[in-house]
Design a protein around this motif. Structure first.
Motif, PDB file in Angstrom:
ATOM      1  N   PHE A 232       0.850  -1.181   0.000  1.00 53.45           N
ATOM      2  CA  PHE A 232       0.000   0.000   0.000  1.00 53.45           C
ATOM      3  C   PHE A 232       0.885   1.230   0.000  1.00 53.45           C
ATOM      4  O   PHE A 232       1.875   1.291   0.732  1.00 53.45           O
ATOM      5  N   ILE A 233       0.527   2.202  -0.841  1.00 53.39           N
ATOM      6  CA  ILE A 233       1.218   3.485  -0.884  1.00 53.39           C
ATOM      7  C   ILE A 233       0.222   4.536  -0.405  1.00 53.39           C
ATOM      8  O   ILE A 233      -0.841   4.700  -1.006  1.00 53.39           O
ATOM      9  N   VAL A 234       0.545   5.217   0.669  1.00 54.00           N
ATOM     10  CA  VAL A 234      -0.324   6.260   1.212  1.00 54.00           C
ATOM     11  C   VAL A 234       0.022   7.579   0.527  1.00 54.00           C
ATOM     12  O   VAL A 234       1.175   8.002   0.528  1.00 54.00           O
ATOM     13  N   ASP A 235      -1.005   8.220  -0.057  1.00 57.56           N
ATOM     14  CA  ASP A 235      -0.802   9.503  -0.723  1.00 57.56           C
ATOM     15  C   ASP A 235      -1.195  10.684   0.155  1.00 57.56           C
ATOM     16  O   ASP A 235      -0.517  11.701   0.190  1.00 57.56           O
TER      17      ASP A 235
ATOM     18  N   LEU B  29      -3.504   0.547  -3.606  1.00 60.81           N
ATOM     19  CA  LEU B  29      -3.368  -0.835  -3.142  1.00 60.81           C
ATOM     20  C   LEU B  29      -2.635  -1.608  -4.226  1.00 60.81           C
ATOM     21  O   LEU B  29      -3.031  -1.566  -5.402  1.00 60.81           O
ATOM     22  N   LEU B  30      -1.534  -2.242  -3.850  1.00 58.96           N
ATOM     23  CA  LEU B  30      -0.714  -2.980  -4.815  1.00 58.96           C
ATOM     24  C   LEU B  30      -1.122  -4.437  -4.830  1.00 58.96           C
ATOM     25  O   LEU B  30      -1.483  -5.003  -3.800  1.00 58.96           O
TER      26      LEU B  30
ATOM     27  N   ASN C 225       5.709   6.321   3.689  1.00 61.35           N
ATOM     28  CA  ASN C 225       4.310   6.132   3.345  1.00 61.35           C
ATOM     29  C   ASN C 225       4.028   4.854   2.568  1.00 61.35           C
ATOM     30  O   ASN C 225       2.950   4.689   2.022  1.00 61.35           O
ATOM     31  N   THR C 226       4.964   3.932   2.518  1.00 60.14           N
ATOM     32  CA  THR C 226       4.805   2.722   1.725  1.00 60.14           C
ATOM     33  C   THR C 226       5.079   1.499   2.585  1.00 60.14           C
ATOM     34  O   THR C 226       5.992   1.490   3.406  1.00 60.14           O
ATOM     35  N   VAL C 227       4.259   0.471   2.389  1.00 55.36           N
ATOM     36  CA  VAL C 227       4.518  -0.796   3.069  1.00 55.36           C
ATOM     37  C   VAL C 227       4.275  -1.931   2.085  1.00 55.36           C
ATOM     38  O   VAL C 227       3.341  -1.884   1.280  1.00 55.36           O
ATOM     39  N   ILE C 228       5.162  -2.897   2.090  1.00 51.87           N
ATOM     40  CA  ILE C 228       4.971  -4.144   1.355  1.00 51.87           C
ATOM     41  C   ILE C 228       4.977  -5.243   2.406  1.00 51.87           C
ATOM     42  O   ILE C 228       5.975  -5.445   3.104  1.00 51.87           O
ATOM     43  N   SER C 229       3.848  -5.913   2.565  1.00 52.01           N
ATOM     44  CA  SER C 229       3.762  -7.001   3.539  1.00 52.01           C
ATOM     45  C   SER C 229       4.407  -8.238   2.938  1.00 52.01           C
ATOM     46  O   SER C 229       4.183  -8.561   1.781  1.00 52.01           O
ATOM     47  N   THR C 230       5.203  -8.912   3.736  1.00 59.11           N
ATOM     48  CA  THR C 230       5.841 -10.136   3.232  1.00 59.11           C
ATOM     49  C   THR C 230       5.054 -11.337   3.750  1.00 59.11           C
ATOM     50  O   THR C 230       3.976 -11.601   3.255  1.00 59.11           O
ATOM     51  N   THR C 231       5.538 -12.029   4.736  1.00 59.16           N
ATOM     52  CA  THR C 231       4.862 -13.251   5.167  1.00 59.16           C
ATOM     53  C   THR C 231       3.713 -13.006   6.143  1.00 59.16           C
ATOM     54  O   THR C 231       2.954 -13.913   6.429  1.00 59.16           O
TER      55      THR C 231
END
Length: 156
Positions: A58-61, A148-149, A115-121
């Motif tokens: 998710f990238i928060v703008d 939302l990625l 402002n960005t998160v990539i969830s892994t496991t």
């Protein structure tokens, strides 16, 4: 510092976050309303707004916080990103909203960093965090604008 999960908030009658459209990657607006009269909070407490599932991002703008009912004098709120049961990292630019502003006040801010998160496991969460005091009976409508990625099948 306590972290309240979506399940704990539902138990006291606070609904989970809503989206402007059904799942899938792309631009979204997440909306959440927190009611301090239903869930007491203290300084530095966080509440989970939206779950970012494993292998998604998710990238928060930007975000808006509208005061529906003012909270405790001097209360501030911030948007953070973090794992379950953790305070998270404040999204730069989305901190220090005046939670004691008059009812009807709508504040808008742009996210500028962190402002960005990539969830892994495991999942991560967009959260609302209270500053040096709890919300009291404050009620806040939070809208988070972002992207939302798409979920991958594994981290790369």
């Amino acid at each position: 510092m306590a972290n309240y999960t979506v399940a704990q908030l539902r138990a006291v009658g606070i609904s989970p976050a809503g989206m402007d459209r059904a799942g899938g990657p792309g631009t979204v607006v997440l909306e959440y309303e927190f009611d301090g009269a239903k869930r007491s909070t203290a300084a530095a407490d966080t509440v989970d707004l939206f779950e970012i599932p494993a292998y998604a991002g998710f990238i928060v703008d930007a975000a808006t916080v509208s005061t529906v009912r003012p909270g405790t004098a001097t209360v501030t709120v911030a948007v953070t990103i973090g794992a379950a049961a953790a305070a998270g990292t404040a999204v730069t630019g989305l901190t220090a909203w005046a939670g004691d502003a008059a009812a009807g006040t709508k504040l808008v801010k742009l996210a500028t960093a962190a402002n960005t998160v990539i969830s892994t496991t495991t999942s991560n969460f967009l959260k609302l965090q209270f500053g040096t005091v709890g919300a009291g009976t404050g009620r806040y409508r939070v809208r988070i604008f972002g992207t939302l990625l798409e979920a991958a099948s594994a981290a790369s």
